[in-house]
Design a protein around this motif. Sequence first.
Motif, PDB file in Angstrom:
ATOM      1  N   LYS A  34       0.847  -1.175   0.000  1.00 50.28           N
ATOM      2  CA  LYS A  34       0.000   0.000   0.000  1.00 50.28           C
ATOM      3  C   LYS A  34       0.885   1.227   0.000  1.00 50.28           C
ATOM      4  O   LYS A  34       1.739   1.381   0.860  1.00 50.28           O
ATOM      5  CB  LYS A  34      -0.894  -0.002   1.248  1.00 50.28           C
ATOM      6  N   ILE A  35       0.693   2.096  -0.957  1.00 49.06           N
ATOM      7  CA  ILE A  35       1.460   3.322  -1.039  1.00 49.06           C
ATOM      8  C   ILE A  35       0.668   4.410  -0.324  1.00 49.06           C
ATOM      9  O   ILE A  35      -0.468   4.689  -0.674  1.00 49.06           O
ATOM     10  CB  ILE A  35       1.713   3.734  -2.504  1.00 49.06           C
ATOM     11  N   PHE A  75       6.520  12.672  16.543  1.00 43.60           N
ATOM     12  CA  PHE A  75       5.995  11.388  16.111  1.00 43.60           C
ATOM     13  C   PHE A  75       4.551  11.563  15.645  1.00 43.60           C
ATOM     14  O   PHE A  75       3.730  12.168  16.334  1.00 43.60           O
ATOM     15  CB  PHE A  75       6.051  10.395  17.266  1.00 43.60           C
ATOM     16  N   ILE A  76       4.225  11.021  14.460  1.00 43.21           N
ATOM     17  CA  ILE A  76       2.876  11.196  13.928  1.00 43.21           C
ATOM     18  C   ILE A  76       2.154   9.877  13.679  1.00 43.21           C
ATOM     19  O   ILE A  76       1.012   9.876  13.222  1.00 43.21           O
ATOM     20  CB  ILE A  76       2.889  12.037  12.622  1.00 43.21           C
ATOM     21  N   GLY A  77       2.799   8.738  13.989  1.00 47.65           N
ATOM     22  CA  GLY A  77       2.100   7.462  13.852  1.00 47.65           C
ATOM     23  C   GLY A  77       2.926   6.407  13.154  1.00 47.65           C
ATOM     24  O   GLY A  77       4.106   6.610  12.849  1.00 47.65           O
ATOM     25  N   THR A  78       2.298   5.254  12.924  1.00 45.97           N
ATOM     26  CA  THR A  78       2.972   4.145  12.252  1.00 45.97           C
ATOM     27  C   THR A  78       2.108   3.599  11.129  1.00 45.97           C
ATOM     28  O   THR A  78       0.884   3.747  11.137  1.00 45.97           O
ATOM     29  CB  THR A  78       3.271   2.988  13.226  1.00 45.97           C
ATOM     30  N   ASP A  79       2.749   2.965  10.163  1.00 47.96           N
ATOM     31  CA  ASP A  79       2.031   2.187   9.161  1.00 47.96           C
ATOM     32  C   ASP A  79       1.583   0.882   9.813  1.00 47.96           C
ATOM     33  O   ASP A  79       1.994   0.559  10.925  1.00 47.96           O
ATOM     34  CB  ASP A  79       2.937   1.893   7.960  1.00 47.96           C
ATOM     35  N   SER A  80       0.789   0.108   9.103  1.00 49.15           N
ATOM     36  CA  SER A  80       0.249  -1.121   9.683  1.00 49.15           C
ATOM     37  C   SER A  80       1.325  -2.155  10.007  1.00 49.15           C
ATOM     38  O   SER A  80       1.125  -3.020  10.851  1.00 49.15           O
ATOM     39  CB  SER A  80      -0.801  -1.737   8.750  1.00 49.15           C
ATOM     40  N   ASP A  81       2.486  -2.068   9.354  1.00 49.17           N
ATOM     41  CA  ASP A  81       3.584  -2.994   9.644  1.00 49.17           C
ATOM     42  C   ASP A  81       4.611  -2.389  10.597  1.00 49.17           C
ATOM     43  O   ASP A  81       5.749  -2.834  10.658  1.00 49.17           O
ATOM     44  CB  ASP A  81       4.257  -3.464   8.355  1.00 49.17           C
ATOM     45  N   ALA A 199       8.524  -0.353  -5.957  1.00 49.97           N
ATOM     46  CA  ALA A 199       7.476  -1.174  -5.355  1.00 49.97           C
ATOM     47  C   ALA A 199       7.844  -2.654  -5.379  1.00 49.97           C
ATOM     48  O   ALA A 199       7.613  -3.379  -4.410  1.00 49.97           O
ATOM     49  CB  ALA A 199       6.146  -0.945  -6.069  1.00 49.97           C
ATOM     50  N   ILE A 200       8.441  -3.088  -6.485  1.00 55.21           N
ATOM     51  CA  ILE A 200       8.883  -4.490  -6.589  1.00 55.21           C
ATOM     52  C   ILE A 200       9.937  -4.781  -5.531  1.00 55.21           C
ATOM     53  O   ILE A 200       9.920  -5.835  -4.877  1.00 55.21           O
ATOM     54  CB  ILE A 200       9.424  -4.779  -8.001  1.00 55.21           C
ATOM     55  N   ASN A 201      10.868  -3.836  -5.349  1.00 56.27           N
ATOM     56  CA  ASN A 201      11.908  -4.026  -4.346  1.00 56.27           C
ATOM     57  C   ASN A 201      11.324  -4.038  -2.933  1.00 56.27           C
ATOM     58  O   ASN A 201      11.757  -4.827  -2.077  1.00 56.27           O
ATOM     59  CB  ASN A 201      12.963  -2.932  -4.469  1.00 56.27           C
ATOM     60  N   GLU A 202      10.329  -3.169  -2.691  1.00 54.68           N
ATOM     61  CA  GLU A 202       9.673  -3.175  -1.385  1.00 54.68           C
ATOM     62  C   GLU A 202       9.045  -4.538  -1.109  1.00 54.68           C
ATOM     63  O   GLU A 202       9.182  -5.112  -0.021  1.00 54.68           O
ATOM     64  CB  GLU A 202       8.601  -2.087  -1.306  1.00 54.68           C
ATOM     65  N   LEU A 203       8.349  -5.067  -2.107  1.00 52.64           N
ATOM     66  CA  LEU A 203       7.686  -6.360  -1.955  1.00 52.64           C
ATOM     67  C   LEU A 203       8.693  -7.476  -1.706  1.00 52.64           C
ATOM     68  O   LEU A 203       8.475  -8.373  -0.892  1.00 52.64           O
ATOM     69  CB  LEU A 203       6.873  -6.670  -3.212  1.00 52.64           C
ATOM     70  N   MET A 204       9.802  -7.417  -2.411  1.00 53.99           N
ATOM     71  CA  MET A 204      10.835  -8.444  -2.280  1.00 53.99           C
ATOM     72  C   MET A 204      11.391  -8.475  -0.861  1.00 53.99           C
ATOM     73  O   MET A 204      11.556  -9.552  -0.256  1.00 53.99           O
ATOM     74  CB  MET A 204      11.956  -8.174  -3.290  1.00 53.99           C
ATOM     75  N   PHE A 205      11.669  -7.309  -0.295  1.00 55.04           N
ATOM     76  CA  PHE A 205      12.228  -7.270   1.048  1.00 55.04           C
ATOM     77  C   PHE A 205      11.167  -7.518   2.117  1.00 55.04           C
ATOM     78  O   PHE A 205      11.475  -8.050   3.185  1.00 55.04           O
ATOM     79  CB  PHE A 205      12.959  -5.944   1.278  1.00 55.04           C
ATOM     80  N   THR A 206       9.920  -7.161   1.837  1.00 55.50           N
ATOM     81  CA  THR A 206       8.833  -7.510   2.751  1.00 55.50           C
ATOM     82  C   THR A 206       8.702  -9.022   2.850  1.00 55.50           C
ATOM     83  O   THR A 206       8.527  -9.592   3.932  1.00 55.50           O
ATOM     84  CB  THR A 206       7.501  -6.907   2.275  1.00 55.50           C
ATOM     85  N   LYS A 207       8.780  -9.677   1.714  1.00 52.61           N
ATOM     86  CA  LYS A 207       8.710 -11.139   1.676  1.00 52.61           C
ATOM     87  C   LYS A 207       9.816 -11.761   2.513  1.00 52.61           C
ATOM     88  O   LYS A 207       9.585 -12.702   3.300  1.00 52.61           O
ATOM     89  CB  LYS A 207       8.816 -11.607   0.226  1.00 52.61           C
ATOM     90  N   ASN A 208      11.033 -11.250   2.369  1.00 53.78           N
ATOM     91  CA  ASN A 208      12.154 -11.793   3.127  1.00 53.78           C
ATOM     92  C   ASN A 208      12.035 -11.482   4.611  1.00 53.78           C
ATOM     93  O   ASN A 208      12.425 -12.298   5.456  1.00 53.78           O
ATOM     94  CB  ASN A 208      13.468 -11.256   2.560  1.00 53.78           C
ATOM     95  N   ALA A 209      11.502 -10.314   4.947  1.00 55.67           N
ATOM     96  CA  ALA A 209      11.281  -9.981   6.355  1.00 55.67           C
ATOM     97  C   ALA A 209      10.286 -10.952   6.981  1.00 55.67           C
ATOM     98  O   ALA A 209      10.501 -11.470   8.088  1.00 55.67           O
ATOM     99  CB  ALA A 209      10.772  -8.547   6.485  1.00 55.67           C
ATOM    100  N   ARG A 242       0.299  -8.988   3.742  1.00 57.29           N
ATOM    101  CA  ARG A 242       0.976  -8.394   2.593  1.00 57.29           C
ATOM    102  C   ARG A 242       1.531  -9.468   1.663  1.00 57.29           C
ATOM    103  O   ARG A 242       1.698  -9.244   0.472  1.00 57.29           O
ATOM    104  CB  ARG A 242       2.096  -7.454   3.059  1.00 57.29           C
ATOM    105  N   CYS A 243       1.827 -10.636   2.237  1.00 53.03           N
ATOM    106  CA  CYS A 243       2.315 -11.765   1.447  1.00 53.03           C
ATOM    107  C   CYS A 243       1.177 -12.634   0.935  1.00 53.03           C
ATOM    108  O   CYS A 243       1.424 -13.691   0.337  1.00 53.03           O
ATOM    109  CB  CYS A 243       3.269 -12.616   2.283  1.00 53.03           C
ATOM    110  N   GLN A 244      -0.049 -12.237   1.215  1.00 47.29           N
ATOM    111  CA  GLN A 244      -1.250 -12.989   0.843  1.00 47.29           C
ATOM    112  C   GLN A 244      -1.290 -14.381   1.481  1.00 47.29           C
ATOM    113  O   GLN A 244      -1.906 -15.312   0.962  1.00 47.29           O
ATOM    114  CB  GLN A 244      -1.401 -13.084  -0.680  1.00 47.29           C
ATOM    115  N   ASP A 245      -0.634 -14.514   2.609  1.00 49.77           N
ATOM    116  CA  ASP A 245      -0.710 -15.743   3.410  1.00 49.77           C
ATOM    117  C   ASP A 245      -1.817 -15.513   4.438  1.00 49.77           C
ATOM    118  O   ASP A 245      -1.551 -15.296   5.625  1.00 49.77           O
ATOM    119  CB  ASP A 245       0.635 -16.014   4.082  1.00 49.77           C
ATOM    120  N   TYR A 246      -3.051 -15.552   3.980  1.00 49.79           N
ATOM    121  CA  TYR A 246      -4.178 -15.129   4.814  1.00 49.79           C
ATOM    122  C   TYR A 246      -4.433 -16.072   5.986  1.00 49.79           C
ATOM    123  O   TYR A 246      -4.898 -15.633   7.049  1.00 49.79           O
ATOM    124  CB  TYR A 246      -5.430 -14.982   3.952  1.00 49.79           C
TER     125      TYR A 246
END
Length: 286
Positions: A34-35, A75-81, A199-209, A242-246
């Motif tokens: 999500k951007i 401080f103004i908040g956090t994203d969902s992750d 965005a592709i790079n973000e997804l790639m590192f999210t997956k690894n995280a 985010r990984c669609q592992d619902y």
Amino acid sequence: MDNLLFGLEELGITKTNGVDIFGEEKGDSRLKTKIEESTVSEQKESDFLFEKTMTCPVCDKSFKTKQVKIGKPRFIGTDSDLRPRYEGVDTVKYDAVVCLHCGYAELMRNFNSISSRQIKDVKENICNTFKGITNELGEYSYPAALQRYKLALYNGVVKHSKLSERAFICLKIAWLYRAQIESLSKDTEDYAKVAREYAINELMFTKNAYEGFFKAIEKEMPPICGMDETTVNYMLSDLARRCQDYENAEKFAFAVLSSRSASAKIKEKTRAELEIIKKEKASSNK
């Protein structure tokens, strides 16, 4: 893109192609992201920074690194992750510390926590070929921050740091790519192409995280990267979504809701997360 550590070649780190960040086979998860809108501030990012002098535990030389002034940004908040957001400065950019002389790199909280065996591994695999890095004037650019984080990640692989520590670096790299998208000017040449690459790079590192944290909870006891069990379960629920592992996204969310130690605030956030999970799951089944 197979090489997670691309961009380190110019520093003299050339043995990164095909490096397995967690030392095991990876799954083939598809990811979503999500951007979000960036926060605009009149203050310059450099106004929130200072130069901190440190001594490297690997080469014993002193160097300077940029850090964020404690209590200065709002401080103004956090994203969902759990990505933190502050007004006027992206604090994430300044958490990876690199010795300018030898190439040892680590997150600030772990920088001095290195054993003699790990020092030997870093010297043999990084210091011997490291070409040096520049401490930029003013604020760090996103490419510079990403380079520092990837060097920290490679250090983690070389010195066999905890799975959770490597996973946390991956997550922070994902945050940096997200921030890079948000800061990208619409006037940028080939804007759509560049934004998609980030965005592709973000997804790639999210997956690894997600992969790293998932493995870490089987081997490590809380606190994990400073997070208690409830916070880790909440974060894993969001990363799984985010990984669609619902299935696991729901499992981790229910673990938070059933916890007696979880605060009312995090349970409320988790209920909101569950609603998103249910909607995305239903949408994916259509």
